[in-house]
Write an enzyme that holds these catalytic residues in place. Structure first.
Site, PDB file in Angstrom:
ATOM      1  N   ASP A 172      -3.122 -68.592  13.824  1.00 29.90           N
ATOM      2  CA  ASP A 172      -3.924 -68.449  14.427  1.00 29.90           C
ATOM      3  C   ASP A 172      -4.425 -68.683  15.496  1.00 29.90           C
ATOM      4  OD1 ASP A 172      -3.769 -70.621  12.461  1.00 29.90           O
ATOM      5  OD2 ASP A 172      -5.825 -71.154  12.917  1.00 29.90           O
TER       6      ASP A 172
ATOM      7  N   LYS B  87       2.513 -70.799  10.190  1.00 32.57           N
ATOM      8  CA  LYS B  87       1.297 -71.572   9.986  1.00 32.57           C
ATOM      9  C   LYS B  87       1.778 -72.345   8.872  1.00 32.57           C
ATOM     10  CE  LYS B  87      -2.621 -70.895   8.727  1.00 32.57           C
ATOM     11  NZ  LYS B  87      -3.916 -71.212   9.484  1.00 32.57           N
TER      12      LYS B  87
ATOM     13  N   TYR C 299       8.379 -58.603   3.557  1.00 37.17           N
ATOM     14  CA  TYR C 299       9.079 -58.193   3.756  1.00 37.17           C
ATOM     15  C   TYR C 299      10.211 -57.838   2.188  1.00 37.17           C
ATOM     16  CZ  TYR C 299       8.232 -53.727   6.930  1.00 37.17           C
ATOM     17  OH  TYR C 299       8.618 -53.021   7.574  1.00 37.17           O
TER      18      TYR C 299
ATOM     19  N   ASP D 144       3.799 -59.036  12.344  1.00 36.94           N
ATOM     20  CA  ASP D 144       3.869 -57.506  12.351  1.00 36.94           C
ATOM     21  C   ASP D 144       1.974 -57.640  12.288  1.00 36.94           C
ATOM     22  OD1 ASP D 144       2.695 -55.390  11.045  1.00 36.94           O
ATOM     23  OD2 ASP D 144       2.326 -55.965   8.919  1.00 36.94           O
TER      24      ASP D 144
END
Ligand code: NAP
Length: 398
Positions: free
Chosen positions: A265, A215, A149, A289
């Site tokens: 994930d 992640k 962003y 998001d």
């Protein structure tokens, strides 16, 4: 006469007759905003019998502002949003391909609204793609100002991209010369404040866990650092109120918030397979998001999902869908996203009784199959209502 909401000693003071801003919104804003306000007023009246009442004040921005010869985000509107502290808004248009940038993003940046809060839960009766949508009840805290962003990107072959590739080459790392470059900054202060907001929320609302999603196995100094900074801050500031999954030998004690973390994930998979094990989630912008929309889709609620953008002393609650321009003024679309954003707002104000009245009445209205076109077309034997009729039905069901 309404009174201003104030913010002192890190606490919101909400008077019984607060002035709250509303931005009608472009497109279907004309349809959903009056309906949502009518529902909020009815719930507040029913819950508090005149002891509390919202004094609404319209804030003019976007097309309405341009129409009166102003700029898209007039200075007096911005300063009034700041003064009022709490505003609820309908969708605002962003022309595709040029024109101005998104007003929604501008508002978040101008006011440093770093928390994007997206609760996702199932409403019985809504067609959902999974077998047990009722097991989903999560609140996602998505960081709103950093990560992708921050929007730092350089086009492939541009002088800036070439400069950066050369600079990184000098540090012994190779990037293909025809690459575009995107920069993903994640700061310690930005990470700690969004995670803190999520933990505070969990404590205040008696939630059972906070999961940090990242992640970090791949991006150690951004996503991995997010988790590490979060754990450090929680250990320091919330020691007596939490328990870390890593320290558990048995079930977590009932009076403590469970803190854990998941690789992004794995989180998507877990939310599909064992949604009831997750509660409050804190994550960075891009993960958040994807995760917010995936979770909302899981319960069939993409079109009715509510949202809030919250900063240090300013909160803007908003419908998460767009302006749906082809339906403007037809009294047709579903006002639930804005109505549920108002529920979030009432909960934020600690007007829980009014918030609960709306949630229960909305639930009943959907279960009765008296719904707007978007839900009616997916249900069997449902009764089609206009936007305003749907609002009236909610009020009747309170
Ligand atoms: P959109 O306005 O969300 O509309 C896409 C489709 O979603 C509609 O055609 C309709 O589907 C369905 N939909 C949206 N709102 C609905 C409602 N309240 N009730 C029932 N169905 C609803 O997305 P868009 O067409 O991509 O964007 C239009 C404009 O909105 C753009 O300028 C965009 O930038 C802006 N936007 C603003 C916000 C915001 O203010 N937060 C968010 C997203 C987009 P069907 O036609 O299939 O029924």
């Amino acid at each position: 006469m309404g009174e201003l909401i104030s913010f002192e000693n890190n606490k919101w003071n909400i008077p019984d007759n607060p002035i709250i801003g509303f931005i009608e919104g472009d497109g279907v804003g004309v349809d959903i905003t009056p309906v949502a306000k009518k529902v909020f007023d009815a719930a507040v009246e029913k819950a508090y019998k005149g002891k509390k009442k919202i004094e609404w004040e319209e804030i003019i921005v976007s097309k309405k502002a341009v129409k009166r010869g102003d700029e898209l985000l007039p200075k007096d509107s911005l300063s009034r949003i700041k003064e009022l502290g709490i505003t609820i808004k309908g969708p605002l248009e962003t022309p595709v391909g040029g024109g101005h940038r998104s007003l929604n993003v501008s508002l978040r940046q101008i006011f440093d609204l770093y928390q994007c809060v997206r609760p996702v839960r199932y409403f019985k009766g809504i067609p959902a793609p999974v077998k047990e949508p009722n097991k989903v009840d999560v609140v996602i805290f998505r960081e709103n100002t950093e990560d992708v962003y921050a929007g730092i990107e350089y086009e492939s072959q541009s002088p800036d991209a070439k400069d950066i590739i050369t600079l990184i080459g000098a540090k012994g790392k190779e990037i293909k010369p025809d690459s575009g470059i995107g920069i993903k900054p994640i700061s310690e202060s930005g990470s700690k404040r969004i995670i803190k907001a999520a933990v505070d929320y969990a404590i205040q609302k008696n939630r059972k866990s906070v999961t940090l999603v990242h992640k970090g196995n791949i991006m150690k100094f951004t996503e991995g650092a997010f988790k590490a900074w979060g754990y450090e801050m929680i250990k320091q500031d919330y020691k007596d109120k939490v328990v870390f999954e890593e320290d558990l030998e048995d079930n977590p004690p009932k009076d403590k918030i469970l803190i854990n973390n998941r690789i992004a994930d794995a989180m998507f998979q877990q939310l599909l397979l064992r949604p009831d094990e997750y509660d409050v989630i804190a994550t960075m912008n891009l993960n958040g998001d994807y995760l917010s929309d995936a979770a909302a889709a899981q319960v069939g609620g993409l079109g009715i999902a509510p949202g809030a953008n919250i900063g240090e002393r300013l909160a803007i609650f908003e419908a998460t869908h767009g302006t749906a321009p082809k339906y403007t003024g037809q009294d047709k679309v579903n006002p639930s996203s804005l109505i549920l954003s108002g529920v979030l707002m009432l909960e934020f104000m600690n007007w829980k009784e009014a918030a609960d009245l709306i949630t229960q009445a909305l639930e009943k209205t959907i279960q009765n199959k008296t719904v707007t076109y978007d839900l009616e077309r997916q249900m069997q034997n449902a009764k089609l209502l206009k936007c305003s009729e749907f609002g009236d039905e909610i009020i009747k069901n309170m």
